[in-house]
Structure formats: structure tokens, C-alpha cells
Design a protein around this motif. Structure first.
Motif, PDB file in Angstrom:
ATOM      1  N   GLY A  51      58.677 -52.377 -13.020  1.00  0.00           N
ATOM      2  CA  GLY A  51      58.806 -51.567 -12.754  1.00  0.00           C
ATOM      3  C   GLY A  51      57.792 -50.349 -12.211  1.00  0.00           C
ATOM      4  O   GLY A  51      57.939 -49.208 -11.376  1.00  0.00           O
ATOM      5  N   GLY A  52      56.646 -50.039 -13.229  1.00  0.00           N
ATOM      6  CA  GLY A  52      55.597 -49.788 -12.976  1.00  0.00           C
ATOM      7  C   GLY A  52      54.668 -49.567 -11.347  1.00  0.00           C
ATOM      8  O   GLY A  52      55.445 -50.453 -10.643  1.00  0.00           O
ATOM      9  N   SER A  53      53.431 -48.722 -11.608  1.00  0.00           N
ATOM     10  CA  SER A  53      53.380 -48.934 -10.596  1.00  0.00           C
ATOM     11  C   SER A  53      51.241 -48.986 -10.809  1.00  0.00           C
ATOM     12  O   SER A  53      51.214 -48.270 -12.042  1.00  0.00           O
ATOM     13  CB  SER A  53      53.456 -47.463  -9.520  1.00  0.00           C
ATOM     14  OG  SER A  53      54.659 -47.469  -9.183  1.00  0.00           O
ATOM     15  N   LEU A  54      50.403 -49.159 -10.041  1.00  0.00           N
ATOM     16  CA  LEU A  54      49.317 -49.041 -10.409  1.00  0.00           C
ATOM     17  C   LEU A  54      48.779 -49.108  -8.902  1.00  0.00           C
ATOM     18  O   LEU A  54      49.550 -48.997  -7.804  1.00  0.00           O
ATOM     19  CB  LEU A  54      48.666 -51.246 -10.910  1.00  0.00           C
ATOM     20  CG  LEU A  54      49.016 -51.157 -12.268  1.00  0.00           C
ATOM     21  CD1 LEU A  54      48.090 -52.387 -11.839  1.00  0.00           C
ATOM     22  CD2 LEU A  54      48.298 -50.594 -12.305  1.00  0.00           C
ATOM     23  N   ARG A  55      47.496 -48.464  -8.633  1.00  0.00           N
ATOM     24  CA  ARG A  55      46.270 -48.183  -7.405  1.00  0.00           C
ATOM     25  C   ARG A  55      45.666 -49.031  -7.449  1.00  0.00           C
ATOM     26  O   ARG A  55      44.412 -49.144  -8.399  1.00  0.00           O
ATOM     27  CB  ARG A  55      46.293 -47.120  -7.326  1.00  0.00           C
ATOM     28  CG  ARG A  55      45.893 -46.680  -6.332  1.00  0.00           C
ATOM     29  CD  ARG A  55      44.950 -45.342  -5.752  1.00  0.00           C
ATOM     30  NE  ARG A  55      44.564 -45.059  -4.254  1.00  0.00           N
ATOM     31  CZ  ARG A  55      43.835 -43.951  -4.282  1.00  0.00           C
ATOM     32  NH1 ARG A  55      43.142 -43.121  -4.840  1.00  0.00           N
ATOM     33  NH2 ARG A  55      43.697 -43.795  -2.589  1.00  0.00           N
ATOM     34  N   LEU A  56      45.098 -50.186  -6.914  1.00  0.00           N
ATOM     35  CA  LEU A  56      44.018 -51.012  -6.803  1.00  0.00           C
ATOM     36  C   LEU A  56      43.214 -50.183  -5.648  1.00  0.00           C
ATOM     37  O   LEU A  56      43.316 -50.055  -5.026  1.00  0.00           O
ATOM     38  CB  LEU A  56      44.031 -52.360  -6.905  1.00  0.00           C
ATOM     39  CG  LEU A  56      45.219 -53.145  -7.731  1.00  0.00           C
ATOM     40  CD1 LEU A  56      45.513 -54.636  -7.044  1.00  0.00           C
ATOM     41  CD2 LEU A  56      45.038 -52.743  -9.038  1.00  0.00           C
ATOM     42  N   SER A  57      41.525 -50.268  -6.498  1.00  0.00           N
ATOM     43  CA  SER A  57      40.508 -49.838  -5.730  1.00  0.00           C
ATOM     44  C   SER A  57      39.270 -51.181  -5.468  1.00  0.00           C
ATOM     45  O   SER A  57      39.518 -51.961  -5.909  1.00  0.00           O
ATOM     46  CB  SER A  57      39.904 -48.651  -5.668  1.00  0.00           C
ATOM     47  OG  SER A  57      40.065 -47.780  -6.206  1.00  0.00           O
ATOM     48  N   CYS A  58      38.826 -50.761  -4.144  1.00  0.00           N
ATOM     49  CA  CYS A  58      38.080 -51.776  -3.373  1.00  0.00           C
ATOM     50  C   CYS A  58      36.454 -50.817  -2.962  1.00  0.00           C
ATOM     51  O   CYS A  58      36.743 -50.658  -1.698  1.00  0.00           O
ATOM     52  CB  CYS A  58      38.332 -53.206  -3.066  1.00  0.00           C
ATOM     53  SG  CYS A  58      36.901 -54.424  -2.273  1.00  0.00           S
TER      54      CYS A  58
END
Length: 121
Positions: free
Chosen positions: A15-22
Motif C-alpha cells: 500500500g506504500g509508495s516509492l519513487r525510483l530515479s535513474c
């Protein structure tokens, strides 16, 4: 050396969130299509989302409505916002891109080393 580097993975509850970067670095002239792939243990690496240089996007059916891919061409960086995480989203997430680099001028297909996302139930 031209390379891609992912960041932002981690352990989150369902239910949580993440933001990935490249982030792409090196002698980059331009970056064409950029993609996020993911690979779970014992499974093949699957395409999750793609974005063109102009910002057109495409998503795997399994992530539509929960994942949002974006890019900042000025920063040579791509992102993916992952919401409503599910245990089945657990995987190593890889970025992939086609890059024009130089001089000397060459067209490269690049992969990052991956970032682990683990979703607990």
C-alpha cells in the motif's frame, strides 16, 4: 564512461509508495527511449514502463494506474513513481536507455545495475 545509475529502492509495506530515479552520466549528447524493467527471483526481466524523448509513455498492464514514468531531459534523469505497492511488485528494478554519446560519437544501449524494491505484506 557513460552509465546509468538507479536509486530510491527499499523496503516498504504493501500500500506504500516509492519513487525510483535513474540518472545518466558521462559524455551524453542525447537520450532516446528510456525504460524501466523489473526482475523477480527465478523470473525473466520484464518491461514495466517506457517513455520517449518527447514524453510519450507506455505501461505494462499489471502496473497501469499505479506506476507513473517521467523524465527530465535537462537532467538526463528518468523517474518512476510507484503507488499502492503490492508484494508481487517485489523485484530488482532496472533502467534501460538508448544514448547518443561522444565524442567519439557512438550510440549505446545501456542498463543500470538495478535497485531492489521489497514490499512486505
Amino acid at each position: 564512461q557513460v552509465q546509468l545509475m538507479e536509486s530510491g529502492g527499499g523496503l516498504v509495506q504493501a500500500g506504500g509508495s516509492l519513487r525510483l530515479s535513474c540518472a545518466a552520466s558521462g559524455s551524453i549528447i542525447s537520450i532516446d527511449n528510456m525504460d524501466w524493467y523489473r526482475q523477480s527471483p527465478g523470473k525473466q526481466r520484464d518491461l514495466v514502463a517506457s517513455i520517449t524523448k518527447g514524453g510519450d509513455t507506455n505501461y505494462a498492464d499489471s502496473v497501469k494506474g499505479r506506476f507513473t514514468i517521467s523524465r527530465d531531459n535537462a537532467k538526463n534523469t528518468m523517474y518512476i513513481q510507484i503507488n499502492s505497492l503490492k508484494p508481487e511488485d517485489t523485484a530488482v528494478y532496472y533502467c534501460h536507455a538508448y544514448v547518443l554519446a561522444g565524442p567519439p560519437y557512438r550510440y549505446l544501449e545501456l542498463w543500470g545495475h538495478g535497485t531492489q524494491v521489497t514490499v512486505s505484506s
